[in-house]
Write an enzyme that holds these catalytic residues in place. Structure first.
Site, PDB file in Angstrom:
ATOM      1  N   ARG A 154      75.554  40.624  18.232  1.00  0.00           N
ATOM      2  CA  ARG A 154      74.313  40.011  17.729  1.00  0.00           C
ATOM      3  C   ARG A 154      73.960  40.656  16.406  1.00  0.00           C
ATOM      4  O   ARG A 154      73.965  41.885  16.303  1.00  0.00           O
ATOM      5  CB  ARG A 154      73.143  40.244  18.694  1.00  0.00           C
ATOM      6  CG  ARG A 154      73.181  39.407  19.935  1.00  0.00           C
ATOM      7  CD  ARG A 154      72.219  39.979  20.949  1.00  0.00           C
ATOM      8  NE  ARG A 154      72.502  41.394  21.182  1.00  0.00           N
ATOM      9  CZ  ARG A 154      71.668  42.258  21.712  1.00  0.00           C
ATOM     10  NH1 ARG A 154      70.466  41.884  22.071  1.00  0.00           N
ATOM     11  NH2 ARG A 154      72.015  43.525  21.899  1.00  0.00           N
ATOM     12  N   LYS A 207      84.650  32.763  24.440  1.00  0.00           N
ATOM     13  CA  LYS A 207      83.705  32.971  23.347  1.00  0.00           C
ATOM     14  C   LYS A 207      82.803  31.743  23.152  1.00  0.00           C
ATOM     15  O   LYS A 207      81.571  31.849  23.080  1.00  0.00           O
ATOM     16  CB  LYS A 207      84.495  33.266  22.064  1.00  0.00           C
ATOM     17  CG  LYS A 207      83.711  33.178  20.798  1.00  0.00           C
ATOM     18  CD  LYS A 207      82.683  34.276  20.692  1.00  0.00           C
ATOM     19  CE  LYS A 207      81.705  33.978  19.599  1.00  0.00           C
ATOM     20  NZ  LYS A 207      81.290  35.096  18.828  1.00  0.00           N
ATOM     21  N   LEU A 253      65.283  33.428  27.203  1.00  0.00           N
ATOM     22  CA  LEU A 253      64.328  32.430  27.681  1.00  0.00           C
ATOM     23  C   LEU A 253      63.043  32.500  26.858  1.00  0.00           C
ATOM     24  O   LEU A 253      61.962  32.261  27.379  1.00  0.00           O
ATOM     25  CB  LEU A 253      64.028  32.653  29.175  1.00  0.00           C
ATOM     26  CG  LEU A 253      65.130  32.233  30.156  1.00  0.00           C
ATOM     27  CD1 LEU A 253      64.747  32.578  31.588  1.00  0.00           C
ATOM     28  CD2 LEU A 253      65.436  30.735  30.049  1.00  0.00           C
ATOM     29  N   GLY A 260      69.057  29.323  15.443  1.00  0.00           N
ATOM     30  CA  GLY A 260      69.760  29.186  14.172  1.00  0.00           C
ATOM     31  C   GLY A 260      70.837  30.243  14.103  1.00  0.00           C
ATOM     32  O   GLY A 260      71.310  30.722  15.135  1.00  0.00           O
ATOM     33  N   CYS A 263      76.256  31.627  14.285  1.00  0.00           N
ATOM     34  CA  CYS A 263      77.156  31.369  15.422  1.00  0.00           C
ATOM     35  C   CYS A 263      76.773  30.154  16.251  1.00  0.00           C
ATOM     36  O   CYS A 263      77.555  29.213  16.385  1.00  0.00           O
ATOM     37  CB  CYS A 263      77.194  32.583  16.340  1.00  0.00           C
ATOM     38  SG  CYS A 263      78.086  33.953  15.626  1.00  0.00           S
ATOM     39  N   LYS A 266      77.120  26.544  14.677  1.00  0.00           N
ATOM     40  CA  LYS A 266      78.511  26.246  14.317  1.00  0.00           C
ATOM     41  C   LYS A 266      79.393  26.153  15.575  1.00  0.00           C
ATOM     42  O   LYS A 266      80.193  25.227  15.719  1.00  0.00           O
ATOM     43  CB  LYS A 266      79.006  27.374  13.401  1.00  0.00           C
ATOM     44  CG  LYS A 266      80.461  27.364  13.077  1.00  0.00           C
ATOM     45  CD  LYS A 266      80.772  28.361  11.971  1.00  0.00           C
ATOM     46  CE  LYS A 266      80.789  29.808  12.409  1.00  0.00           C
ATOM     47  NZ  LYS A 266      81.937  30.199  13.225  1.00  0.00           N
TER      48      LYS A 266
HETATM   49  C1  UDX Z   1      74.843  35.250  18.752  1.00  0.00           C
HETATM   50  C2  UDX Z   1      75.317  35.791  20.119  1.00  0.00           C
HETATM   51  O1  UDX Z   1      74.216  36.377  20.807  1.00  0.00           O
HETATM   52  C3  UDX Z   1      76.440  36.762  19.949  1.00  0.00           C
HETATM   53  O2  UDX Z   1      76.918  37.196  21.197  1.00  0.00           O
HETATM   54  C4  UDX Z   1      77.530  36.009  19.196  1.00  0.00           C
HETATM   55  O3  UDX Z   1      78.741  36.608  19.158  1.00  0.00           O
HETATM   56  C5  UDX Z   1      77.021  35.613  17.821  1.00  0.00           C
HETATM   57  O4  UDX Z   1      75.925  34.730  18.031  1.00  0.00           O
HETATM   58  P1  UDX Z   1      73.216  36.047  16.793  1.00  0.00           P
HETATM   59  O5  UDX Z   1      73.497  34.700  16.195  1.00  0.00           O
HETATM   60  O6  UDX Z   1      73.299  37.240  15.931  1.00  0.00           O
HETATM   61  O7  UDX Z   1      74.216  36.310  18.017  1.00  0.00           O
HETATM   62  O8  UDX Z   1      71.737  36.025  17.376  1.00  0.00           O
HETATM   63  P2  UDX Z   1      71.003  35.871  18.776  1.00  0.00           P
HETATM   64  O9  UDX Z   1      70.196  37.083  19.013  1.00  0.00           O
HETATM   65  O10 UDX Z   1      71.924  35.471  19.836  1.00  0.00           O
HETATM   66  O11 UDX Z   1      69.987  34.679  18.439  1.00  0.00           O
HETATM   67  C6  UDX Z   1      70.447  33.392  18.044  1.00  0.00           C
HETATM   68  C7  UDX Z   1      69.300  32.446  17.826  1.00  0.00           C
HETATM   69  O12 UDX Z   1      68.658  32.113  19.044  1.00  0.00           O
HETATM   70  C8  UDX Z   1      68.187  32.981  16.918  1.00  0.00           C
HETATM   71  O13 UDX Z   1      67.759  31.940  16.052  1.00  0.00           O
HETATM   72  C9  UDX Z   1      67.081  33.370  17.886  1.00  0.00           C
HETATM   73  O14 UDX Z   1      65.801  33.323  17.308  1.00  0.00           O
HETATM   74  C10 UDX Z   1      67.263  32.306  18.948  1.00  0.00           C
HETATM   75  N1  UDX Z   1      66.740  32.708  20.260  1.00  0.00           N
HETATM   76  C11 UDX Z   1      67.365  33.700  20.963  1.00  0.00           C
HETATM   77  C12 UDX Z   1      65.651  32.052  20.793  1.00  0.00           C
HETATM   78  O15 UDX Z   1      65.068  31.152  20.177  1.00  0.00           O
HETATM   79  N2  UDX Z   1      65.210  32.422  22.035  1.00  0.00           N
HETATM   80  C13 UDX Z   1      65.817  33.399  22.774  1.00  0.00           C
HETATM   81  O16 UDX Z   1      65.368  33.645  23.898  1.00  0.00           O
HETATM   82  C14 UDX Z   1      66.921  34.064  22.218  1.00  0.00           C
END
Ligand code: UDX
Length: 448
Positions: A154, A207, A253, A260, A263, A266
């Site tokens: 993350r 993945k 949750l 956004g 990862c 896409k």
């Molecule tokens: C993600 C995965 O968690 C990671 O394991 C992977 O390899 C790469 O993609 P990342 O994109 O860095 O990581 O962010 P993450 O913390 O997962 O959040 C992704 C998006 O979801 C963010 O826009 C975040 O705001 C949103 N989100 C996350 C929510 O809206 N609610 C949540 O409860 C959790």
């Protein structure tokens, strides 16, 4: 062990620095000479907490170096990681693998002795087979195994995720490659790390399946939030109420403006394309993608609602532009669609983000004004909108805001404030999936 890491983007740099910290000797390679120059001077091209210190320490210890040419490092390496970008291909959403194959060809041309080529970039199922074919074509005699080892990092917590992962997945059925991968991750196995070996195609799919599931979980709670608003329920309590069930779990949750980042958008799209081609469409994930896209635009209506539909000519102060806190990454950030929608409706936008403003300037309309902090952008604003939950926005001085804003209106897209308290402070308050001015959510001890 000797490791070559090709690609000094987010994944390559974090993984390279962490492997060096385990005691391996790592060379990070990138064709972008200015990036390599920066890294050699000790400057980090991305914002990731702790990464500058980790790179500096391992560089000083002689375990981490940087190069624009892969020849020397690949010749010496037992493991060569491919961590180059796999952007969405323009037009069809498929992952663009040209960088991966180009790297594979270059590795094949120079590798010496037994070498494990590891794909860390997120690649569709079957890419390992293609990488192997490319390598065999270039060098039929090369003694190379191709392995999949997806990253689950993350942004903002990448070092922690690398060093204390829930699991490490390795896709190979070759015992020699397995031994090399076990040795690489040995420092983690000492802490009882679940190092999971499986077939290469399965590893590649894990993945995508993981990211798709998490994107689905977020989208589920986002839709539940919309329903809560219609029926007078509180989505935070719903999330807690279902999250306490161990089978569901409390994480991912948090209702908000839609996911956004580099990862989820896409990877979900690429997975739906793979599934369609394979004749096994993933209708749930197709819906997740569509629902999330619409949400990132539609959520701007909350601002209209908070201003009772009187939006033309109004000034909106936006706090938080990056797709989540602790990163400077603006990729697919909901802030982009929201701000564009606000401007289209005739509003003026003043924005602040602790790390993302440089990048935002390239992506947002030129009319956006950027301030140096929350209070500067709030000056004269008709509405304050929190899009990203940076810690710096969690304890705002609302008495001060009331004196500098034109009207006390707050749209909190991350539910970081309590509706009842905002009502007491005299703010018109809109959040996500919670009744306006409702009492603080139930006092159950949080499970997170
Ligand atoms: C993600 C995965 O968690 C990671 O394991 C992977 O390899 C790469 O993609 P990342 O994109 O860095 O990581 O962010 P993450 O913390 O997962 O959040 C992704 C998006 O979801 C963010 O826009 C975040 O705001 C949103 N989100 C996350 C929510 O809206 N609610 C949540 O409860 C959790």
């Amino acid at each position: 062990m000797r490791v070559a890491m090709i690609g000094t983007g987010y994944v390559g740099l974090v993984s390279g620095a962490c492997f060096a910290d385990f005691g391996h000797h790592v060379t990070c390679i990138d064709k972008d000479a200015s990036k390599i120059e920066m890294l050699r001077e000790g400057r980090i091209p991305i914002f990731e907490p702790g990464l500058d210190e980790l790179v500096a320490r391992n560089k000083a210890a002689g375990r981490l170096d940087f190069d624009t040419d892969l020849t020397r490092a690949v010749k010496e390496a037992e493991a060569v990681f491919i961590a180059v970008g796999t952007p969405s291909r323009r037009g069809d959403g498929h992952a663009d693998l040209s960088y991966v194959f180009a790297a594979a060809r270059e590795i094949a041309n120079v590798a010496e002795g037994y070498t494990v080529v590891v794909t860390k970039s997120t690649v569709p199922v079957g890419t390992g087979d293609e990488v192997e074919r490319v390598i065999r074509e270039a060098r039929p005699d090369a003694d190379i195994s191709v392995v999949s080892n997806p990253e689950f990092l993350r942004e903002g917590a990448a070092i922690e995720d690398f060093k204390r992962p829930d699991r490490v997945v390795v896709g190979t059925e070759d015992p020699r490659a397995r031994a090399v991968m076990s040795a690489l991750y040995r420092p983690l196995s000492l802490n009882n790390l679940p190092l999971m070996f499986t077939a290469r195609r399965t590893s590649e799919l894990i993945k995508y399946a993981g990211n798709a599931f998490l994107a689905m979980k977020i989208t589920f709670i986002n839709e539940m939030a919309d329903l809560c608003e219609q029926v007078g329920a509180n989505v935070q309590d719903v999330a807690r109420g279902i999250g306490l069930d161990n089978r569901i779990g409390p994480k991912f949750l948090h209702a908000g403006p839609g996911y956004g980042g580099s990862c989820f958008p896409k990877d979900t799209l690429a997975l739906t394309r793979t599934a369609q081609q394979a004749g096994a469409p993933l209708r749930i994930i197709e819906t997740v993608v569509a629902v999330n896209d619409v949400r990132k635009l539609a959520i701007a209506r909350k601002v209209e609602k908070a201003l009772n539909g009187q939006v033309r000519g109004k000034t909106i102060a936006v706090l938080g532009l990056t797709f989540k806190p602790n990163t400077d990454d603006m990729r697919e950030s909901p802030a982009i669609s929201i701000i564009n929608a606000l401007i289209d409706k005739g509003m003026q936008v003043r924005a602040y983000d602790p790390e993302g403003m440089e990048e935002a300037k390239r992506l947002l309309p030129a009319s956006v004004f950027y301030g140096t902090g929350p209070y500067e952008v709030a000056e004269g604003a008709d509405c304050l909108v929190i899009i990203t939950e940076w810690d710096a926005f969690r304890a705002l001085d609302f008495e001060r805001l009331k004196t500098i804003m034109r009207q006390p209106v707050l749209v909190d897209l991350r539910n970081i404030y309590v509706p009842e308290q905002m009502a007491q402070l005299g703010f018109a308050y809109e959040s996500v999936g919670r009744p306006t001015g409702a009492p603080a959510e139930s006092q159950l001890t949080a499970a997170e």
